[in-house]
Design a protein around this motif. Structure first.
Motif, PDB file in Angstrom:
ATOM      1  N   THR A 154       0.853  -1.173   0.000  1.00 38.97           N
ATOM      2  CA  THR A 154       0.000   0.000   0.000  1.00 38.97           C
ATOM      3  C   THR A 154       0.894   1.230   0.000  1.00 38.97           C
ATOM      4  OG1 THR A 154      -1.580   1.294   1.324  1.00 38.97           O
ATOM      5  CG2 THR A 154      -0.135  -0.179   2.518  1.00 38.97           C
ATOM      6  N   ASP A 155       0.324   2.376  -0.379  1.00 34.91           N
ATOM      7  CA  ASP A 155       1.053   3.640  -0.258  1.00 34.91           C
ATOM      8  C   ASP A 155       1.158   4.108   1.190  1.00 34.91           C
ATOM      9  OD1 ASP A 155       1.258   3.786  -3.028  1.00 34.91           O
ATOM     10  OD2 ASP A 155      -0.534   5.027  -3.250  1.00 34.91           O
ATOM     11  N   GLU A 189      -4.474   2.911  -1.468  1.00 35.08           N
ATOM     12  CA  GLU A 189      -3.735   4.053  -0.945  1.00 35.08           C
ATOM     13  C   GLU A 189      -3.532   3.964   0.562  1.00 35.08           C
ATOM     14  OE1 GLU A 189      -4.483   7.960  -2.803  1.00 35.08           O
ATOM     15  OE2 GLU A 189      -6.142   6.973  -3.856  1.00 35.08           O
ATOM     16  N   HIS A 200      -5.723   6.052  -9.407  1.00 37.48           N
ATOM     17  CA  HIS A 200      -4.768   5.387  -8.522  1.00 37.48           C
ATOM     18  C   HIS A 200      -4.366   4.030  -9.080  1.00 37.48           C
ATOM     19  CE1 HIS A 200      -2.941   3.579  -4.988  1.00 37.48           C
ATOM     20  NE2 HIS A 200      -3.821   2.598  -5.074  1.00 37.48           N
TER      21      HIS A 200
END
Length: 354
Positions: A154-155, A189, A200
């Motif tokens: 994940t970011d 995210e 995204h």
């Protein structure tokens, strides 16, 4: 476009029973769910004790679940988390992996997920080492689909705080080196993403050189904070337009197997209806399907207490809710009563030891 939908049983805490797993698969398969991945954090024989063999009862349960899923037209998979294996991928480790693969082949798996999450990631040549392991497994497993969960999936910067700063260019290198046929799991995210957008997902696709295979952390409610809530609302923030940008959509369910089926059904409706989807209506329809009309109306009416308030803030309402749901002879109502009694509370100790 409806992507391949599935369940990824990947939460911390009290695991489901084998019967609950099979019942969940049977409930969701008619609504378009096409895979079930078994990866509960409580199964230590897939995690910290992965080199040991599963006890006979668990092995029989896995084999039965595999047969059930396949009979329903669902792919069956297992998530293997060999703890920090990339730090020393030696001959002894390889021999242990061969034994584990032989066991998984025997019970019957279609999908094998190698999970590198929940481990330190600030180590040299991380992507290169993980690709080596993934390719080694691909050559030896009978599974027809291999998936990899990156250490940084994940970011969300929370992973850098817990597991060390992610190596620069980690995702790009992983995507470049990894066989294109191997899927890469991604939670968005955030660890528990509020929404997914085509923008995204297009960016992540470019980084990974393939469409991400979503590991969607809703309605999962593990952890000391999230176990205070029953996440029952229908899915939002997952517009049908993302279907063209993902390889598949896997749902990590809540600790409560029956109640988890409510939002799971709504996700299938979201993709089916597209712009015509209405999350409030979807909740009512899914709740009625899972719980029956009377109990569904009660649950929808109590949504602010069950979904939003938090167990420790219910006050006098807790006993009123307990009395109300104890009057229903339904497994969904019994899950609510058990939740009110603290049966699914998750502590940090549980998370640190699973």
């Amino acid at each position: 476009m409806t992507p391949e939908l599935g369940i990824i049983e990947g939460f911390y805490g009290k695991p489901w029973t084998w019967a609950e797993r099979e019942e969940t698969a049977a409930c969701l398969a008619p609504h378009g769910y096409r895979f079930y991945h078994f990866a509960p954090k409580a199964d230590l024989f897939l995690r910290r004790r992965w080199q040991e063999q599963h006890p006979a009862d668990d092995a029989a349960g896995l084999a039965s679940l595999s047969r059930k899923c396949r009979s329903l037209g669902m792919r069956f998979g297992v998530g293997l988390s060999p703890y920090e294996i990339y730090l020393d991928f030696n001959e002894g480790v390889r021999d242990a992996l061969k034994r584990k693969l032989a066991f998984l082949d025997e019970i019957g798996i279609d999908d094998l997920a190698i999970l590198f999450d929940d481990m330190r990631g600030d180590v040299p040549d991380l992507a290169e080492k993980q690709v080596e392991i993934a390719h080694w497994l691909k050559e030896r497993s009978a599974a027809t689909r291999l998936l990899v969960c990156p250490s940084y999936y994940t970011d969300d910067p929370v992973l850098d705080r817990i597991f060390g700063k992610r190596p620069e260019g980690y995702l790009e290198e992983l995507g470049q080196r990894l066989d294109p046929s191997i899927e890469i799991l991604w939670t968005g995210e955030e660890v528990c993403s509020r929404e997914f957008t085509p923008g995204h997902l297009a960016r992540v696709t470019k980084q990974l050189r393939r469409k991400p295979f979503l590991w969607d952390n809703y309605p999962v409610n593990d952890g000391p904070r999230m176990s205070q809530y029953l996440y029952l609302r229908a899915f939002t923030g997952r517009p049908a337009s993302i279907g063209a940008h993902i390889a598949a959509h896997g749902v990590n369910p809540a600790s409560q197997p029956v109640l988890s089926r409510i939002p799971a059904l709504s996700l299938a409706e979201s993709y089916r209806l597209g712009d015509a989807y209405q999350y409030g209506h979807a909740l009512q329809e899914a709740a009625a399907t899972v719980l029956g009309a009377d109990l569904a109306r009660r649950v929808v009416g109590d949504l602010l207490l069950l979904h939003d308030t938090g167990l420790d803030r219910l006050g006098d309402a807790a006993q009123k809710l307990r009395t109300r749901y104890a009057a229903f002879d339904h497994p969904g109502a019994r899950e609510i009563v058990a939740w009110l009694d603290g049966a699914w509370r998750i502590t940090q100790e549980i998370m640190d030891t699973q």
